[in-house]
Design a protein around this motif. Structure first.
Motif, short mmCIF file in Angstrom:
data_model
loop_
_atom_site.label_atom_id
_atom_site.label_comp_id
_atom_site.label_asym_id
_atom_site.label_seq_id
_atom_site.Cartn_x
_atom_site.Cartn_y
_atom_site.Cartn_z
N ASN A 154 0.81 -1.22 0.00
CA ASN A 154 0.00 0.00 0.00
C ASN A 154 0.85 1.27 0.00
OD1 ASN A 154 -2.49 -1.14 -0.17
ND2 ASN A 154 -3.07 -0.81 1.98
N ASP A 155 2.17 1.12 0.01
CA ASP A 155 3.04 2.30 -0.01
C ASP A 155 4.29 1.93 -0.80
OD1 ASP A 155 4.74 4.40 0.34
OD2 ASP A 155 4.86 4.24 2.53
N LEU A 156 4.20 2.14 -2.10
CA LEU A 156 5.24 1.61 -2.97
C LEU A 156 6.56 2.36 -2.85
CD1 LEU A 156 5.23 -0.86 -4.82
CD2 LEU A 156 4.91 0.66 -6.77
N THR A 157 6.57 3.53 -2.16
CA THR A 157 7.85 4.22 -2.01
C THR A 157 8.84 3.32 -1.25
OG1 THR A 157 7.14 5.26 0.06
CG2 THR A 157 6.76 6.50 -1.97
N LYS A 158 8.29 2.35 -0.52
CA LYS A 158 9.18 1.48 0.28
C LYS A 158 10.00 0.51 -0.56
CE LYS A 158 6.67 1.85 4.57
NZ LYS A 158 5.98 1.15 5.66
N VAL A 159 9.64 0.31 -1.83
CA VAL A 159 10.45 -0.64 -2.62
C VAL A 159 11.85 -0.11 -2.87
CG1 VAL A 159 8.58 -1.86 -3.82
CG2 VAL A 159 9.55 0.21 -4.84
N LYS A 160 12.06 1.15 -2.60
CA LYS A 160 13.40 1.74 -2.67
C LYS A 160 14.43 0.88 -1.93
CE LYS A 160 15.39 5.46 -4.18
NZ LYS A 160 15.34 5.33 -5.62
N LYS A 161 13.96 0.25 -0.88
CA LYS A 161 14.83 -0.61 -0.05
C LYS A 161 15.53 -1.70 -0.85
CE LYS A 161 14.39 -0.04 4.61
NZ LYS A 161 15.60 0.18 5.37
N LEU A 162 14.96 -2.06 -1.98
CA LEU A 162 15.58 -3.11 -2.80
C LEU A 162 17.00 -2.73 -3.21
CD1 LEU A 162 12.74 -4.15 -5.28
CD2 LEU A 162 13.85 -5.61 -3.58
N GLU A 163 17.24 -1.42 -3.32
CA GLU A 163 18.58 -1.00 -3.74
C GLU A 163 19.66 -1.50 -2.78
OE1 GLU A 163 19.56 2.45 -5.68
OE2 GLU A 163 17.53 3.05 -6.26
N ASP A 164 19.28 -1.66 -1.50
CA ASP A 164 20.26 -2.16 -0.52
C ASP A 164 20.66 -3.60 -0.79
OD1 ASP A 164 19.71 0.25 0.59
OD2 ASP A 164 18.49 -0.54 2.27
N SER A 192 15.52 -1.25 -11.35
CA SER A 192 14.32 -0.70 -11.98
C SER A 192 13.13 -0.81 -11.04
CB SER A 192 14.01 -1.44 -13.28
OG SER A 192 15.07 -1.31 -14.19
N VAL A 193 12.92 -2.00 -10.50
CA VAL A 193 11.77 -2.18 -9.60
C VAL A 193 11.89 -1.21 -8.42
CG1 VAL A 193 10.51 -3.79 -8.13
CG2 VAL A 193 11.49 -4.58 -10.29
N ALA A 194 13.11 -1.10 -7.90
CA ALA A 194 13.33 -0.27 -6.72
C ALA A 194 12.92 1.19 -6.95
CB ALA A 194 14.80 -0.32 -6.31
N ARG A 195 12.98 1.61 -8.21
CA ARG A 195 12.77 3.04 -8.49
C ARG A 195 11.41 3.34 -9.13
NH1 ARG A 195 18.88 3.60 -11.05
NH2 ARG A 195 19.98 3.26 -9.07
N MET A 196 10.52 2.39 -9.06
CA MET A 196 9.25 2.52 -9.80
C MET A 196 8.08 3.04 -8.97
SD MET A 196 9.17 1.90 -13.06
CE MET A 196 7.56 1.23 -13.46
N ALA A 197 8.34 3.50 -7.75
CA ALA A 197 7.23 3.86 -6.85
C ALA A 197 6.23 4.82 -7.49
CB ALA A 197 7.79 4.48 -5.58
N LYS A 198 6.73 5.72 -8.32
CA LYS A 198 5.85 6.72 -8.92
C LYS A 198 4.67 6.09 -9.65
CE LYS A 198 5.82 10.36 -12.42
NZ LYS A 198 6.61 11.21 -13.33
#
Ligand code: HBZ
Length: 831
Positions: free
Chosen positions: A510-520, A801-807
């Protein structure tokens, strides 16, 4: 007013506020109860179809608790609601989505497993609700999902087509359409509401109310009844359950008692046939306006029932109509529901006796409009004589809207007659036409495009004069998005589990900004290996699906290169298949040793062509003819396979999207408003091969251009190329010429049947610029292969790519609409 006895009140409250029961015994009881009591079966003779229905009804019982609670709560607190009016909702399946939303998937899996069923097989029993053509209809479905999940009080309004999007069969390589009888078996996901039925008039004549300027009585004998069916939309991780209210033409309203009494039994129901037709079938056109009278009547039935319903609900609050914009926002999904504007005017003027200015102020503060295309063939226009005959009152209102609008333009820009001609809602052609996009624009307080480039283009083209007259602020961008529930968590469980692990919990859904964590985790070998394994499993699942639907055996180790979308010239499936032919030619020139070094590739197509779109249907035939030859060529083997998957649907997309390595989004620059499948592919770790068009551009901005394979001319260059090609013969490069030659020398069967496709490039002005973009397209394919050889880098691209797709979550889109267009707030539904 009758008072509810307090005892019943208590019972109801206990019911609606009770927790959803999750224990296996209760679930099992409710499944058995439905099996026996709802469907008159016994556990002993239950097949998987019965198991699906019984389980679905049992899940829906649980969903309904929340659905009731939501609507009761929103009424109680007088929440402002948004109404998303769309002639299309491409919902797909609901069962699995509901299980995930209610977090009951494991529980049902266990209960069904105990009696010998596999949940996946049960899920497969559900038929898609295919009440839409493509992107526009699917967007509407993602948007109501996001409203539900983000706690916005939102309803969709649409039509309940008896036959949805046609089923596509491929016979002898050609598309053959079959009806989609999706309502033949019980549909657990709809609730008939015979008490919510409205009369809708057509034809007839007008009588002015004495001493009034704008008030008329509309007299007509042709009255249809529209009855509501409600489709619950489960919110994930919240009590909020949305609703899509679909209208169906009720048939008994036209029963002719006189004929019946005179013994003409068949004749008595003649009217029923006419009534049914209005909601019988979805028009299967994507980005094309057919201009049929039946479609106009369909649109009006929809708009009238919807506006009557919204007003009826508003009136229950007891507030004056001037406050409607404080409690209701209406979004028009393209021009198809634009008659809602004159319909609300009619209700306010004729039924409610408001003045013109009062009514117009309410209308323009309530409506907003989304444009989805600039293709001229998609622009809705209705001949004035047709409108005048079918909807005389609305035609009169449209004339008045236009008159006052043009007067305001004349005041601002005195004497500019050409401006008045250009901007008029009525086009001065023969016959005159009502320009629906202009009507929608004049009646709305905000107009938006669906991706940044598209919103810019509409300001410079169709709405250019409106920007001058009404100011720039009215024209905004709302980049599309897609639901992470369906397009990640639902369709790609393995990848989703990895994301949950990286994020630490499931809140990313429900909050896709969190996929940023994948970059780690991009450098974590174990994580990378599991990421690849998830993709590989999805590829194998697709290979199995392809084997079962087409009989074609493919290797899951090949590069999966996918183009799935409606077949349309501007989307250029033709360019794709030409490049496949060229590739085939190149492979044939190689020695076996050289071929063995090539990257094995499966090129996958799927998509429907509008039934009357001849060129698009020929493209399907060409793809199938090419596939037949290449797939049978033993020398080529697994190095190149071509597959056309019949009957593309939301469910097919759920198999295809998680399995792709490369997905093609190759529209001529400036023609694809946004595209939404491009977002879905990248959200599933696929990589785009695409043009600098629609949302591809913003995806590139977010994930980094090195993560996308861009090619082709730019939108601002298209005009000059087209102009040149109107007067000059296109010059195909060697590769494209080779493809033409192979077709013409009958490599893929009788070349003559494909000559019109070649001619569309060589003699038809090459409107979609295949000859212009082909060289860079072939180059881009080479770049893809080079990159794919380096699997380590490929996986890095995929994860980043997935990590940066929150938008591109539709939650983000909906939040922007809520804040900048609808002025609504989330409402947390509680006891
Ligand atoms: O709407 C699509 C656009 O082509 C696509 O670029 C965009 O992403 C998507 C969502 O905004 N448009 C359609 O799908 N349009 C139709 O399906 C359509 C259906 C009936 C019509 C006209 C267009 O009469």
């Amino acid at each position: 007013q009758s008072k509810t006895p307090s005892k019943i009140d208590n019972v109801f409250q206990n019911y609606s506020h009770s927790e959803i029961s999750r224990d296996a015994a209760t679930i099992k009881n409710s499944v058995v109860m439905h099996l026996t009591a709802t469907f008159l079966r016994t556990p002993a003779n239950m097949d998987s179809g019965d198991a699906y229905l019984a389980s679905a009804f049992s899940v829906r019982d649980r969903l309904l608790q929340r659905w009731n609670m939501t609507n009761e709560y929103h009424d109680r607190v007088n929440a402002k609601r948004v109404y998303y009016m769309s002639l299309e909702f491409l919902i797909g399946r609901t069962f699995d989505n509901a299980l995930l939303a209610l977090e009951l998937r494991n529980e049902y899996s266990k209960v069904l497993g105990d009696v010998g069923f596999c949940l996946e097989d049960i899920i497969d029993e559900e038929r898609d609700a295919a009440l839409g053509n493509g992107g526009l209809g699917r967007l509407a479905a993602c948007y109501v999902d996001s409203m539900a999940c983000s706690d916005y009080p939102g309803w969709g309004y649409g039509l309940r087509y008896k036959y949805g999007m046609f089923q596509q069969q491929i016979i002898d390589g050609y598309q053959v359409e079959a009806p989609d009888c999706w309502l033949d078996s019980p549909n657990p996901w709809e609730f008939p509401r015979p008490d919510v039925t409205y009369p809708v008039k057509f034809y007839g004549h007008l009588v002015r109310v004495p001493d009034s300027k704008h008030r008329f009585t509309w007299e007509s004998n042709v009255v249809y009844d529209a009855m509501a069916f409600d489709v619950p939309v489960p919110g994930y991780g919240t009590n909020n359950v949305g609703n899509i209210r679909l209208w169906s033409c009720k048939t008994n309203s036209l029963f002719d008692l006189n004929k019946f009494n005179a013994g003409d039994y068949a004749g008595a129901t003649g009217g029923q046939v006419a009534a049914q037709i209005l909601t019988d079938v979805l028009y299967p056109n994507d980005n094309t306006n057919e201009g049929k009278e039946l479609r106009l009547r369909q649109e009006y039935l929809f708009c009238s029932a919807t506006l009557q319903d919204i007003i009826a609900r508003f009136k229950k609050t007891g507030k004056p109509l001037s406050e409607l914009p404080d409690l209701a926002a209406i979004q028009l999904n393209d021009t198809h529901p634009t008659l809602g504007i004159p319909e609300l005017m009619r209700i306010l003027l004729d039924d409610e006796a408001l003045t013109w200015d009062e009514a117009w102020s309410i209308v323009t503060r309530t409506f907003a409009f989304t444009n989805h295309t600039i293709l001229p063939e998609a622009m809705e226009k209705w001949p004035v004589p047709m409108m005048d005959k079918i909807l005389p009152r609305h035609m009169g209102i449209i004339y008045d809207i236009n008159l006052y609008f043009l007067q305001s333009v004349e005041e601002k820009f005195p004497g500019d007659r050409d401006l008045l001609r250009r901007i008029s809602i009525i086009e001065e052609s023969n016959p005159q036409q009502v320009r629906m996009a202009f009507l929608a624009c004049v009646g709305s307080h905000k107009v938006n495009g669906v991706a940044a480039i598209h919103s810019d283009i509409i300001k410079q083209s169709i709405f250019n004069d409106f920007v001058t007259v009404q100011g720039e602020d009215k024209f905004i961008n709302k980049t599309n998005g897609v639901s992470p529930r369906r397009w990640m968590n639902g369709c790609n469980p393995d990848m989703s589990a990895l994301i949950t692990e990286a994020v630490g919990d499931r809140t990313w859904i429900n909050d896709l900004t969190k996929v940023k964590k994948l970059e780690d985790h991009v450098a974590d070998d174990d994580f990378r290996a599991r990421w690849s394994a998830a993709k590989q499993k999805n590829k194998q699942r697709l290979a199995d699906y392809i084997l079962s639907t087409t009989g074609i055996k493919i290797s899951a180790d090949a590069l999966f290169d996918v183009q799935v979308q409606r077949i349309h010239e501007y989307k250029r499936q033709l360019m794709n298949i030409f490049s496949v032919i060229y590739r085939y030619h190149c492979l044939k020139q190689m020695t076996p040793a050289e071929r063995a070094k090539e990257i094995s590739r499966v090129v996958i197509f799927a998509g429907k062509a509008a039934a009357g779109y001849w060129v698009a249907k020929q493209v399907i035939k060409l793809i199938n003819s090419v596939a037949e030859v290449i797939n049978a060529d033993a020398e080529i083997g697994d190095v190149l396979k071509v597959v056309f998957i019949p009957d593309y649907s939301v469910t097919a997309a759920e198999y295809l999207i998680p399995a792709s390595d490369i997905s093609q989004h190759i529209s001529t620059a400036g023609t694809e408003a946004s595209g939404t499948s491009n977002m879905k592919f990248v959200l599933n770790g696929g990589i785009i091969l695409g043009t600098v068009d629609g949302a591809n551009i913003e995806i590139g901005e977010e994930i980094g251009e090195e993560q996308i394979f861009f090619f082709g001319c730019l939108a601002h260059e298209v005009g000059d190329f087209r102009h040149y090609l109107r007067f000059h013969q296109p010059k195909p490069d060697e590769a494209l010429q080779t493809a033409f030659d192979l077709i013409q020398n009958n490599t893929f069967g009788d070349g003559a049947i494909f000559q019109p496709l070649i001619d569309s490039v060589l003699r038809g002005g090459d409107v979609y610029l295949l000859s212009v973009d082909f060289p860079s397209y072939i180059q881009a394919h080479k770049a893809v292969e080079d990159a794919y050889r380096n699997q380590e880098e490929w996986v890095t691209k995929s994860i980043l790519s997935v990590a940066r797709m929150a938008k591109f979550s539709s939650d983000r889109s909906i939040q922007e609409y809520a804040e900048e267009v609808w002025n609504i707030e989330p409402v947390r539904v509680t006891n």
